[in-house]
Motif scaffolding. Structure first.
Motif, mmCIF file in Angstrom:
data_model
loop_
_atom_site.group_PDB
_atom_site.id
_atom_site.type_symbol
_atom_site.label_atom_id
_atom_site.label_comp_id
_atom_site.label_asym_id
_atom_site.label_seq_id
_atom_site.Cartn_x
_atom_site.Cartn_y
_atom_site.Cartn_z
ATOM 1 N N ALA A 77 21.846 -16.487 -1.161
ATOM 2 C CA ALA A 77 21.460 -15.507 -2.170
ATOM 3 C C ALA A 77 20.005 -15.138 -1.922
ATOM 4 N N ALA A 78 19.649 -13.924 -2.289
ATOM 5 C CA ALA A 78 18.291 -13.447 -2.053
ATOM 6 C C ALA A 78 17.900 -12.467 -3.144
ATOM 7 N N ALA A 79 16.600 -12.408 -3.419
ATOM 8 C CA ALA A 79 16.074 -11.460 -4.396
ATOM 9 C C ALA A 79 14.683 -11.037 -3.955
ATOM 10 N N ALA A 80 14.368 -9.759 -4.137
ATOM 11 C CA ALA A 80 13.072 -9.257 -3.675
ATOM 12 C C ALA A 80 12.594 -8.108 -4.557
ATOM 13 N N LEU A 81 11.285 -8.062 -4.732
ATOM 14 C CA LEU A 81 10.584 -6.940 -5.360
ATOM 15 C C LEU A 81 9.609 -6.393 -4.328
ATOM 16 N N SER A 82 9.652 -5.094 -4.076
ATOM 17 C CA SER A 82 8.732 -4.494 -3.109
ATOM 18 C C SER A 82 8.184 -3.192 -3.674
ATOM 19 N N LEU A 83 6.975 -2.844 -3.251
ATOM 20 C CA LEU A 83 6.367 -1.611 -3.751
ATOM 21 C C LEU A 83 5.407 -1.038 -2.717
ATOM 22 N N VAL A 84 5.230 0.272 -2.805
ATOM 23 C CA VAL A 84 4.236 0.964 -1.982
ATOM 24 C C VAL A 84 3.732 2.160 -2.765
ATOM 25 N N PHE A 85 2.396 2.363 -2.748
ATOM 26 C CA PHE A 85 1.764 3.462 -3.469
ATOM 27 C C PHE A 85 0.923 4.272 -2.495
ATOM 28 N N HIS A 86 1.291 5.539 -2.277
ATOM 29 C CA HIS A 86 0.527 6.449 -1.432
ATOM 30 C C HIS A 86 -0.290 7.379 -2.327
ATOM 31 N N ALA A 87 -1.605 7.308 -2.200
ATOM 32 C CA ALA A 87 -2.511 8.042 -3.084
ATOM 33 C C ALA A 87 -2.678 9.497 -2.641
ATOM 34 N N ARG A 88 -2.990 10.350 -3.619
ATOM 35 C CA ARG A 88 -3.280 11.744 -3.311
ATOM 36 C C ARG A 88 -4.692 11.898 -2.730
ATOM 37 N N ASN A 89 -5.660 11.195 -3.289
ATOM 38 C CA ASN A 89 -7.052 11.326 -2.855
ATOM 39 C C ASN A 89 -7.269 10.517 -1.566
ATOM 40 N N PRO A 90 -7.858 11.127 -0.540
ATOM 41 C CA PRO A 90 -8.088 10.394 0.719
ATOM 42 C C PRO A 90 -8.998 9.178 0.564
ATOM 43 N N MET A 91 -9.772 9.123 -0.511
ATOM 44 C CA MET A 91 -10.678 7.999 -0.717
ATOM 45 C C MET A 91 -9.991 6.797 -1.369
ATOM 46 N N GLN A 92 -8.794 6.993 -1.854
ATOM 47 C CA GLN A 92 -8.034 5.918 -2.495
ATOM 48 C C GLN A 92 -7.029 5.347 -1.496
#
Length: 351
Positions: free
Chosen positions: A141-156
């Motif tokens: 059995a396996a369980a996972a939480l994953s996330l990715v956030f791509h910002a609009r501002n190039p400085m973030q």
């Protein structure tokens, strides 16, 4: 690695899609829906059941917070389910929540997957070679939480993170071997040393608070894994990354890591989200995103495993891809672009 399996689990059939406006305190159940909740009711040991409930709650909290920070777009919840009528322990379910074209985030994805299965001869042999004897036919059995956030501002910077658990039940079903994994890392287009130092110190402090966690080892592992040999550079400025953690305290550390994702990233977002930038800096952000996608498609074992499985849920596997990218032949670099490139070629010790 065991976690390669988890990426591929998003390729199953969807149930429905719904906006996540006004998510409540227990939206994890709402995200999954009745059929999905029923499917995973008997998947895994009591310990894994507890962990999967935890990550479903974390998904709800993270989605609500990112939606609040963005203030302009809503997440779309896309649940899926695979019920096994013959053996409920072999069922699977999950939900991918995606925000696109927001004010702060051009794209954000937060996914959970929970699954049960049976070890094949090949997988049991491969796991045995890693030091833990396994028998074909054993339930896992396996369980996972994953996330990715791509910002609009190039400085973030872009932020990626995950936590996961994989367990194999004993032949008589009375016990389980269990391993934890996870990580968090930053991928900036422009270097702000304040952000890098603060981010790494945050995760160093987290590791130092748990005897089973070694920041230096996990930081080195992150730099080594998120590396593009064809470019001779890391994907970003790193963070921590670990797998196969089975020491005492591993479960508590992994939960603490999941609770740290937003606190480690939100102050950086607050500083960078509204910074002024030029069209040329936006162009550089798109070029750096091209390297991000190069890594995902060429070297990320989870993405490659999922795409090669051929089960049709490609959008879920590719949710980590940036929304817009660009490639250019040997683009000219200014002083600030050279500065981030230097760090990517020679990773620093930030904390």
């Amino acid at each position: 690695m065991k976690w390669c399996l988890l990426t591929a689990l998003f390729v199953l059939a969807p149930v429905s899609k719904a906006s996540v406006a006004g998510v409540g305190a227990r939206a994890g159940g709402a995200f999954f829906g009745e059929a999905a909740c029923r499917a995973i009711k008997h998947v895994g040991s009591p310990e894994l059941q507890s962990f999967q409930e935890f990550i479903r709650d974390q998904q709800q909290q993270i989605v609500a917070k990112i939606q609040e920070i963005d203030g302009g777009a809503e997440f779309l919840a896309d649940p899926w389910v695979r019920e096994n009528s013959e053996d409920a322990k072999l069922s699977a379910a999950g939900c991918m929540c995606v925000l696109e074209d927001g004010c702060v985030f051009e794209k954000a994805g937060v996914g959970v997957t929970i699954t049960g299965g049976v070890l094949t001869e090949a997988r049991a042999r491969a796991m045995s070679q890693r030091g833990t004897p396994m028998t074909a036919g054993s339930s896992y059995a396996a369980a996972a939480l994953s996330l990715v956030f791509h910002a609009r501002n190039p400085m973030q910077p872009t932020f990626r993170a995950d936590v996961r658990v994989f367990e194999v039940l004993s032949a008589d079903g009375t016990g389980a071997c269990r391993w934890y994994g996870g990580g968090a890392d930053l991928t900036p287009a422009y270097l702000f040393e304040e952000d890098a130092t603060e981010f790494h110190q945050f995760y160093r402090d987290l590791c130092d608070a748990h005897a089973c966690a070694d920041y230096k080892q996990f930081k080195s592992w992150c730099d080594s894994y998120f590396y593009l040999p064809c470019r001779g550079e890391t994907r970003g400025i790193g963070g921590i990354f670990f797998d196969d953690l089975a020491d005492e305290g591993a479960a508590d550390f992994t939960r603490a890591l999941a609770r740290s994702f937003i606190p480690s990233y939100e102050p950086i977002v607050a500083r960078r989200r509204s910074m002024t930038h030029t069209p040329e800096q936006r162009e550089w952000q798109l070029l750096r995103r091209g390297r991000y996608l190069e890594f995902n498609l060429l070297y990320d074992r989870g993405v490659r495993f999922g795409l090669e499985s051929g089960n049709g849920r490609t959008d879920n596997i590719m949710v980590s891809a940036p929304p817009l990218i660009r490639w250019a032949y040997k683009p000219p670099l200014g002083p600030e672009e050279e500065r981030i490139q230097d760090v990517l070629r020679k990773p620093r010790d930030w904390a």
